[in-house]
Design a protein around this motif. Structure first.
Motif, PDB file in Angstrom:
ATOM      1  N   MET A  58      27.840  33.298  52.631  1.00 58.96           N
ATOM      2  CA  MET A  58      28.655  33.769  51.512  1.00 58.96           C
ATOM      3  C   MET A  58      29.476  32.641  50.908  1.00 58.96           C
ATOM      4  N   ASN A  59      30.170  31.807  51.781  1.00 61.30           N
ATOM      5  CA  ASN A  59      31.085  30.808  51.268  1.00 61.30           C
ATOM      6  C   ASN A  59      30.394  29.726  50.461  1.00 61.30           C
ATOM      7  N   ALA A  60      29.133  29.389  50.818  1.00 58.97           N
ATOM      8  CA  ALA A  60      28.419  28.355  50.074  1.00 58.97           C
ATOM      9  C   ALA A  60      28.240  28.770  48.624  1.00 58.97           C
ATOM     10  N   ASN A  61      27.847  30.028  48.414  1.00 60.82           N
ATOM     11  CA  ASN A  61      27.671  30.513  47.048  1.00 60.82           C
ATOM     12  C   ASN A  61      28.988  30.536  46.291  1.00 60.82           C
ATOM     13  N   LEU A  62      30.048  31.020  46.999  1.00 58.26           N
ATOM     14  CA  LEU A  62      31.348  31.100  46.346  1.00 58.26           C
ATOM     15  C   LEU A  62      31.833  29.714  45.930  1.00 58.26           C
ATOM     16  N   ASN A  63      31.729  28.732  46.842  1.00 55.70           N
ATOM     17  CA  ASN A  63      32.165  27.379  46.515  1.00 55.70           C
ATOM     18  C   ASN A  63      31.345  26.771  45.391  1.00 55.70           C
ATOM     19  N   ALA A  64      30.015  26.999  45.438  1.00 55.92           N
ATOM     20  CA  ALA A  64      29.132  26.437  44.426  1.00 55.92           C
ATOM     21  C   ALA A  64      29.471  26.987  43.045  1.00 55.92           C
ATOM     22  N   ASN A  65      29.669  28.297  42.987  1.00 59.74           N
ATOM     23  CA  ASN A  65      30.002  28.905  41.699  1.00 59.74           C
ATOM     24  C   ASN A  65      31.292  28.335  41.139  1.00 59.74           C
ATOM     25  N   ALA A  66      32.313  28.173  42.029  1.00 59.07           N
ATOM     26  CA  ALA A  66      33.606  27.647  41.576  1.00 59.07           C
ATOM     27  C   ALA A  66      33.456  26.228  41.060  1.00 59.07           C
ATOM     28  N   ALA A  67      32.675  25.401  41.802  1.00 52.39           N
ATOM     29  CA  ALA A  67      32.527  24.003  41.426  1.00 52.39           C
ATOM     30  C   ALA A  67      31.775  23.858  40.103  1.00 52.39           C
ATOM     31  N   GLN A  68      30.795  24.745  39.844  1.00 52.37           N
ATOM     32  CA  GLN A  68      29.980  24.627  38.640  1.00 52.37           C
ATOM     33  C   GLN A  68      30.794  24.858  37.379  1.00 52.37           C
ATOM     34  N   VAL A  69      31.638  25.861  37.389  1.00 51.53           N
ATOM     35  CA  VAL A  69      32.332  26.242  36.158  1.00 51.53           C
ATOM     36  C   VAL A  69      33.777  25.761  36.122  1.00 51.53           C
ATOM     37  N   HIS A  70      34.251  25.170  37.223  1.00 52.95           N
ATOM     38  CA  HIS A  70      35.622  24.658  37.300  1.00 52.95           C
ATOM     39  C   HIS A  70      36.662  25.748  37.031  1.00 52.95           C
ATOM     40  N   ASP A  71      36.316  26.980  37.300  1.00 52.89           N
ATOM     41  CA  ASP A  71      37.275  28.059  37.200  1.00 52.89           C
ATOM     42  C   ASP A  71      38.269  27.942  38.351  1.00 52.89           C
ATOM     43  N   PRO A  72      39.452  28.531  38.214  1.00 54.40           N
ATOM     44  CA  PRO A  72      40.385  28.491  39.346  1.00 54.40           C
ATOM     45  C   PRO A  72      39.821  29.224  40.560  1.00 54.40           C
ATOM     46  N   VAL A  73      40.049  28.673  41.732  1.00 55.47           N
ATOM     47  CA  VAL A  73      39.668  29.363  42.965  1.00 55.47           C
ATOM     48  C   VAL A  73      40.566  30.581  43.157  1.00 55.47           C
ATOM     49  N   LEU A  74      41.867  30.388  42.922  1.00 57.78           N
ATOM     50  CA  LEU A  74      42.831  31.485  43.034  1.00 57.78           C
ATOM     51  C   LEU A  74      43.590  31.608  41.721  1.00 57.78           C
ATOM     52  N   ALA A  75      43.636  32.814  41.201  1.00 58.80           N
ATOM     53  CA  ALA A  75      44.398  33.080  39.974  1.00 58.80           C
ATOM     54  C   ALA A  75      45.322  34.263  40.218  1.00 58.80           C
ATOM     55  N   VAL A  76      46.630  34.009  40.201  1.00 56.29           N
ATOM     56  CA  VAL A  76      47.634  35.060  40.373  1.00 56.29           C
ATOM     57  C   VAL A  76      48.270  35.300  39.017  1.00 56.29           C
ATOM     58  N   SER A  77      48.282  36.560  38.569  1.00 59.45           N
ATOM     59  CA  SER A  77      48.767  36.862  37.229  1.00 59.45           C
ATOM     60  C   SER A  77      49.741  38.040  37.253  1.00 59.45           C
ATOM     61  N   ASN A  78      50.965  37.802  36.795  1.00 64.85           N
ATOM     62  CA  ASN A  78      51.997  38.839  36.660  1.00 64.85           C
ATOM     63  C   ASN A  78      52.128  39.700  37.918  1.00 64.85           C
ATOM     64  N   LEU A  79      52.052  39.069  39.063  1.00 64.73           N
ATOM     65  CA  LEU A  79      52.085  39.798  40.335  1.00 64.73           C
ATOM     66  C   LEU A  79      53.475  40.349  40.629  1.00 64.73           C
ATOM     67  N   ALA A  80      53.534  41.618  41.020  1.00 58.72           N
ATOM     68  CA  ALA A  80      54.777  42.247  41.477  1.00 58.72           C
ATOM     69  C   ALA A  80      54.503  42.977  42.779  1.00 58.72           C
ATOM     70  N   ILE A  81      55.373  42.770  43.758  1.00 57.76           N
ATOM     71  CA  ILE A  81      55.269  43.463  45.045  1.00 57.76           C
ATOM     72  C   ILE A  81      56.630  44.088  45.321  1.00 57.76           C
ATOM     73  N   SER A  82      56.665  45.406  45.411  1.00 53.59           N
ATOM     74  CA  SER A  82      57.949  46.104  45.564  1.00 53.59           C
ATOM     75  C   SER A  82      58.379  46.132  47.021  1.00 53.59           C
ATOM     76  N   LEU A  83      59.689  46.165  47.218  1.00 51.61           N
ATOM     77  CA  LEU A  83      60.273  46.312  48.550  1.00 51.61           C
ATOM     78  C   LEU A  83      60.565  47.787  48.821  1.00 51.61           C
ATOM     79  N   PRO A  84      60.601  48.196  50.090  1.00 53.77           N
ATOM     80  CA  PRO A  84      60.973  49.589  50.407  1.00 53.77           C
ATOM     81  C   PRO A  84      62.391  49.888  49.936  1.00 53.77           C
ATOM     82  N   ARG A  85      62.694  51.144  49.761  1.00 56.82           N
ATOM     83  CA  ARG A  85      64.045  51.546  49.354  1.00 56.82           C
ATOM     84  C   ARG A  85      65.065  51.064  50.370  1.00 56.82           C
ATOM     85  N   GLY A  86      66.217  50.656  49.860  1.00 52.90           N
ATOM     86  CA  GLY A  86      67.268  50.150  50.747  1.00 52.90           C
ATOM     87  C   GLY A  86      67.235  48.648  50.892  1.00 52.90           C
TER      88      GLY A  86
END
Length: 548
Positions: free
Chosen positions: A1-29
């Motif tokens: 699996m990882n070989a394909n994933l790495n190859a695809n990323a390297a070919q198109v130079h897309d970001p490996v990780l893209a975080v966009s407008n991430l929000a993570i809520s905390l429990p009440r209190g």
């Protein structure tokens, strides 16, 4: 699996990780509605992005969200996390389990908690392979020995069969890195991987991560509070404050020309490797005088199998009132062993220890009671040194009560100490889990001072703290010293910290003191090659943080 994933990323130079407008809520209190909010950044192939910020800023929460390791009660409520174009927000755990290892891996801060103590190192690396590849045992063993060589572990055959406790801290961290990299993931997340390591081992690990990342084109998300490390390896920096992204940009730009007051505050707190030229303290009677201390560990019982290791060899030091003496050196140099011998937490094999002119090296049991009151220890991890089932007030008054101080008087002293360490007396009724790391370390200092000691032994007391909290604790120790006249024996692997607080510095290697003198002399004009090597290995050398 990882070989394909790495190859695809390297070919198109897309970001490996893209975080966009991430929000993570905390429990009440919670102390705020969101652990993180409106977080956006990218990590591209072959690049290192560092997340910076104080404790509670949300750095590790982001890393846990990417890995699918958020604790119960925390979950993304908005935004996107994409790994090589695959959306991870809302993904089931089965998908995360398939991705961990081949597509993304994580290196944790403390290898002894990340590794299983009852499994050999080879077995623990093999677990990752057995889960994700269809190779027989012999093929997997060859891969394991190859990755051990690649991360520069000596004698891979021996280490394959060794248990974690049989390795040094740096070697254990290399095992964790080997586990993370053996399947060549596209993304490597490093969460404070060098915080507990000495400067030379730290330099080796940072060089290793950079080298492996360059060879494989791996994208690296690096979490740290050490600005020297950031200056050494980062391509881009993301600065977080209380869950919000304050500043983002190329590392050199952010570190030398910050635009936000919070970033400038963090950079101003970075200690310089330039000690103050303090006048020597020589005209006062020593509070602590340790001479020719030896500590030898013996293993085995038969003559042919008997093995002796001299952890400390003929070490001598003196601590005077209002003086801070630092001990620096690599892991295994004997600095903590020497301090523990002096504190009589372990028995020295030989040598003499005098406290206030009284010999204590050979005292036992109740005979040590006055010495226990005169010499107190502040440990590295305040959470582990405080009883989680006791209120902090109960922990602080416990020592004085044992020495016969009436409860009312001990409690009044505890309230005074809270003010001294800049906490409110009301917090004495709270539990350790209700405080931040910096606040817990202040409580540990108050507990040590409750017995009104003559000497404080601080064993890596600020190494796990953010630079801003670290600066506060160092100032606090200095103020306490000037107020009370206490002497401090300060053990650290951080030469920048040593330069800021120490009057004199002792350098240890292989159990011996190889150099000692004023902090100014030792850190600016070292005589020994070993001291020069330690200084050369300190990350971020010559980097003018926030000063262009």
């Amino acid at each position: 699996m990882n070989a394909n994933l790495n190859a695809n990323a390297a070919q198109v130079h897309d970001p490996v990780l893209a975080v966009s407008n991430l929000a993570i809520s905390l429990p009440r209190g919670g102390d705020r509605p969101y652990a993180v909010q409106n977080i956006s950044f990218e990590v591209r192939p072959g690049k290192i992005v560092c997340l910076l910020g104080e404790s509670g800023s949300g750095k590790s929460v982001i890393a846990s969200a990417v890995m699918g390791l958020l604790p119960e009660g925390l979950a993304p409520t908005a935004g996107s996390i994409q790994l090589l174009g695959r959306e991870l927000v809302g993904a089931p755990q089965t998908e995360f389990r398939a991705l961990r290892g081949p597509a993304m891996s994580m290196v944790f801060q403390e290898p002894m908690t990340a590794l299983n103590p009852v499994m050999t190192c080879g077995e623990q690396i093999d677990e990752m392979l057995a889960q994700h590849v269809t190779l027989d045992r012999a093929q997997r063993r060859r891969m394991i020995l190859e990755i051990m060589q690649r991360v520069r572990l000596p004698d891979p055959e021996r280490i394959f069969a060794a248990y974690p406790h049989q390795l040094s801290g740096g070697q254990r961290q290399r095992i964790v890195i080997a586990i993370a990299l053996i399947l060549k993931p596209a993304l490597l997340i490093c969460d404070e991987p060098t915080t507990a390591l000495d400067v030379t081992t730290q330099a080796e690990i940072l060089g290793l991560i950079r080298e492996l990342q360059n060879d494989s084109g791996t994208a690296v998300l690096f979490i740290t509070h050490d600005f020297g490390v950031v200056a050494e390896i980062a391509d881009e920096v993301v600065v977080l404050e209380l869950g919000k992204m304050i500043e983002r940009g190329p590392a050199r730009t952010v570190l030398t020309q910050p635009t936000q007051p919070y970033t400038r505050m963090l950079l101003d707190a970075v200690p310089e490797l330039a000690p103050h030229n303090r006048p020597p303290i020589t005209d006062t009677f020593p509070l602590l005088d340790a001479r020719n201390i030896v500590k030898t560990y013996v293993s085995g019982s038969w003559p042919g199998k008997r093995r002796e290791v001299q952890a400390v060899k003929e070490a001598t030091l003196v601590v005077r009132p209002r003086e801070t003496v630092g001990i620096v050196g690599e892991s295994g140099s004997g600095k903590s062993t020497l301090a523990r011998c002096i504190a009589r937490l372990i028995e020295p094999t030989g040598g003499e220890i005098h406290a206030n002119g009284r010999s204590v090296a050979h005292l036992r049991g109740r005979g040590l009671s006055p010495f226990r009151r005169d010499v107190q220890v502040i440990f590295q991890d305040p959470y582990r040194s405080l009883n989680p089932r006791q209120t902090v007030g109960a922990s602080i008054i416990e020592g004085p009560l044992n020495f016969g101080v009436p409860r009312e008087q001990a409690w009044k002293r505890a309230e005074e100490l809270m003010r001294l360490v800049r906490l409110k007396p009301e917090v004495l009724h709270r539990y350790p889990s209700e405080f931040s790391g910096g606040q817990r370390q202040r409580i540990s200092i108050a507990r040590a001072l409750a017995c009104e000691p003559k000497v404080l032994i601080a064993d890596e007391a600020v190494s796990a703290l953010d630079v801003s909290v670290q600066a506060q604790i160092l100032r606090l120790l200095d103020e306490i010293q000037q107020t009370t006249g206490v002497g401090i024996l300060f053990i650290t692997h951080d030469l920048r910290v040593a330069s800021q607080i120490c009057d004199r510095v002792i350098v240890m290697q292989h159990g011996r003191i190889v150099e000692q003198g004023s902090a100014h002399e030792v850190l600016l004009s070292p005589r020994e090659d070993y001291t020069r090597a330690l200084l050369a290995a300190a990350p971020g050398q010559g980097f003018a943080f926030g000063r262009g």
